[in-house]
Design a protein around this motif. Sequence first.
Motif, short mmCIF file in Angstrom:
data_model
loop_
_atom_site.label_atom_id
_atom_site.label_comp_id
_atom_site.label_asym_id
_atom_site.label_seq_id
_atom_site.Cartn_x
_atom_site.Cartn_y
_atom_site.Cartn_z
N LEU A 159 0.83 -1.21 0.00
CA LEU A 159 0.00 0.00 0.00
C LEU A 159 0.86 1.25 0.00
O LEU A 159 0.63 2.18 -0.80
CB LEU A 159 -0.92 0.01 1.22
CG LEU A 159 -1.63 1.33 1.52
CD1 LEU A 159 -2.70 1.62 0.49
CD2 LEU A 159 -2.20 1.33 2.94
N ASP A 160 1.84 1.30 0.89
CA ASP A 160 2.65 2.53 1.02
C ASP A 160 3.53 2.76 -0.20
O ASP A 160 3.83 3.91 -0.54
CB ASP A 160 3.46 2.47 2.30
CG ASP A 160 2.60 2.65 3.55
OD1 ASP A 160 1.53 3.28 3.43
OD2 ASP A 160 2.98 2.16 4.63
N CYS A 161 3.94 1.68 -0.88
CA CYS A 161 4.64 1.85 -2.16
C CYS A 161 3.70 2.44 -3.21
O CYS A 161 4.09 3.33 -3.98
CB CYS A 161 5.16 0.50 -2.66
SG CYS A 161 6.64 -0.11 -1.84
N LEU A 162 2.48 1.96 -3.23
CA LEU A 162 1.50 2.45 -4.21
C LEU A 162 1.25 3.94 -4.04
O LEU A 162 1.28 4.71 -5.01
CB LEU A 162 0.19 1.69 -4.06
CG LEU A 162 -0.98 2.22 -4.91
CD1 LEU A 162 -0.79 1.86 -6.37
CD2 LEU A 162 -2.32 1.68 -4.39
N ILE A 163 1.00 4.35 -2.81
CA ILE A 163 0.58 5.74 -2.57
C ILE A 163 1.77 6.65 -2.24
O ILE A 163 1.57 7.81 -1.90
CB ILE A 163 -0.45 5.80 -1.43
CG1 ILE A 163 0.14 5.31 -0.10
CG2 ILE A 163 -1.70 5.01 -1.81
CD1 ILE A 163 -0.78 5.45 1.10
N THR A 164 2.98 6.11 -2.34
CA THR A 164 4.21 6.86 -2.04
C THR A 164 4.12 7.55 -0.67
O THR A 164 4.31 8.75 -0.55
CB THR A 164 4.56 7.87 -3.14
OG1 THR A 164 3.54 8.87 -3.26
CG2 THR A 164 4.74 7.19 -4.48
#
Length: 265
Positions: free
Chosen positions: A131-136
């Motif tokens: 998730l945090d990779c997706l939303i930077t």
Amino acid sequence: MTINPPELRTVQVTRYVTPLREGGSLPAIVEADDDFLYALKFRGAGQGEKALIAELIAGEIARALGLRVPEIVFAHLDEAFGRTEPDEEIQDLLRASEGLNLAVHYLSGAITFDSLVNAVDARLASQIVWLDCLITNVDRTPRNTNMLMWHKELWLIDHGAAFYFHHSWPNLEEQARRPFAQIKDHVLLPQAAELETVDAEFRNILSPERIQAIVSVIPDEWLTGESPFDTAAAYRQAYVQFLINRVATSEIFVKAAQHARKALV
């Protein structure tokens, strides 16, 4: 298949309880007309509406992926609300935030997640890292985990620092395909051993239709600040296209996260 947008309630803020001075933008605990307490994020704070947009999109994406996020609501702040506030800094913030703000349900009694105390299995760690990779999202480090333990379950909070590209709007096509270098500092990266499995599952969930439905709930009045877009619809669509492209090329950020994890373990 038609996917309906998230149904967010709108509450009226009735009482300012206390500032949350851990946050640089002075969020606050407030009471609303439904008698619940909320952590309120102000549109008049330093990052303005962009932080609210990031909080809204990231939170509802996390919820769609099955992760625990406190209820997000629109919170209306009346123009007369701050007149009795004795603190001038807070009074200015309230005055600059009249209208529609964003709040999340206050998890009373929750404690801050501590990686040395609270165990997280590989699957959940991989889901949150993905998730945090997706939303930077740059703000899930050991120093500031932005996770809470509540009733023995892990909850995600504070996503206002996500989508950091929207403060300057560089080339979105290029941004969507970039690995997320800051993932090396993620508090759960050492446990994230199931990224490939999670990637396949989450790509199926986050269809273009679901992304469109989530982004569609951004209020028009939050899409009027400085940007390269002529209309609120175009502004909204930029987030949609970024997310669609990023999901479609998720193997790039997954491989980068796996490489960063190998350096740690």
